[in-house]
Design an enzyme around this catalytic site. Structure first.
Site, short mmCIF file in Angstrom:
data_model
loop_
_atom_site.label_atom_id
_atom_site.label_comp_id
_atom_site.label_asym_id
_atom_site.label_seq_id
_atom_site.Cartn_x
_atom_site.Cartn_y
_atom_site.Cartn_z
N HIS A 64 44.19 -9.86 50.92
CA HIS A 64 43.52 -9.78 52.23
C HIS A 64 43.92 -10.94 53.13
O HIS A 64 44.08 -10.76 54.35
CB HIS A 64 41.99 -9.80 52.06
CG HIS A 64 41.36 -8.47 51.89
ND1 HIS A 64 41.32 -7.52 52.88
CD2 HIS A 64 40.70 -7.92 50.84
CE1 HIS A 64 40.67 -6.45 52.46
NE2 HIS A 64 40.27 -6.67 51.22
N HIS A 112 43.34 -9.06 44.68
CA HIS A 112 42.96 -8.18 45.79
C HIS A 112 42.49 -9.01 46.98
O HIS A 112 42.93 -8.78 48.12
CB HIS A 112 41.84 -7.24 45.31
CG HIS A 112 41.30 -6.34 46.36
ND1 HIS A 112 41.61 -5.00 46.42
CD2 HIS A 112 40.47 -6.58 47.42
CE1 HIS A 112 40.98 -4.45 47.46
NE2 HIS A 112 40.28 -5.39 48.08
N GLU A 113 41.65 -9.99 46.73
CA GLU A 113 41.11 -10.81 47.82
C GLU A 113 42.18 -11.71 48.43
O GLU A 113 42.24 -11.89 49.65
CB GLU A 113 39.91 -11.63 47.35
CG GLU A 113 38.78 -10.82 46.75
CD GLU A 113 38.34 -9.60 47.56
OE1 GLU A 113 38.55 -9.57 48.79
OE2 GLU A 113 37.79 -8.67 46.95
N CYS A 122 37.89 -0.71 48.22
CA CYS A 122 37.60 -1.88 49.03
C CYS A 122 36.42 -1.54 49.94
O CYS A 122 36.35 -0.44 50.48
CB CYS A 122 38.83 -2.24 49.87
SG CYS A 122 38.60 -3.69 50.92
#
Length: 136
Positions: A130, A126-127, A85
């Protein structure tokens, strides 16, 4: 506008808030910032540029797609992988799904639904993590 990448784990660990039409500029800032970091980055969440809103950008090969308020509505075929990341040093183990379906709003605030698989699905997951304050 290209923004600085946030590396503050406390900030990144906080959940984001729903985006509104007034947040369109944040999507444009994500486009500019991803372009500036293209060599080491394939996706970003708004909190990575200091904005706690549910907005991400995902590189889908030939195009970067900005998603406002993305939600994974289905997922299949779990697997283990390692990810890096831009906001963190090194790589970490994580669990992802090979295939997902995501709903989101585009720049015209029109609802979209897209099936993603493989690498693109992994970036999107993954995003989206977040946005809930989940860091690999």
């Amino acid at each position: 506008m290209v923004k600085q990448i946030v590396r503050d784990i406390f900030f990144l660990g906080q959940p984001s808030e729903p985006a509104t039409k007034a947040d369109i500029q944040v999507g444009k800032d994500l486009q500019d910032t991803l372009q500036a970091n293209r060599e080491q980055c394939v996706g970003m969440a708004a909190n990575m540029i200091g904005v706690k809103k549910n907005i991400i950008i995902v590189n889908m090969g030939f195009i970067d797609v900005v998603m406002f308020n993305p939600v994974i509505v289905s997922k299949r075929d779990m697997y283990e992988t390692e990810e890096g990341c831009l906001s963190l040093d090194g790589v970490r183990k994580t669990t992802r799904y090979q295939e997902i379906e995501v709903e989101y709003y585009d720049f015209n605030w029109k609802k979209q639904r897209q099936k993603l698989s493989g690498w693109t699905a992994q970036i999107c997951q993954h995003e989206i993590d977040h946005l809930s304050g989940k860091i690999i």
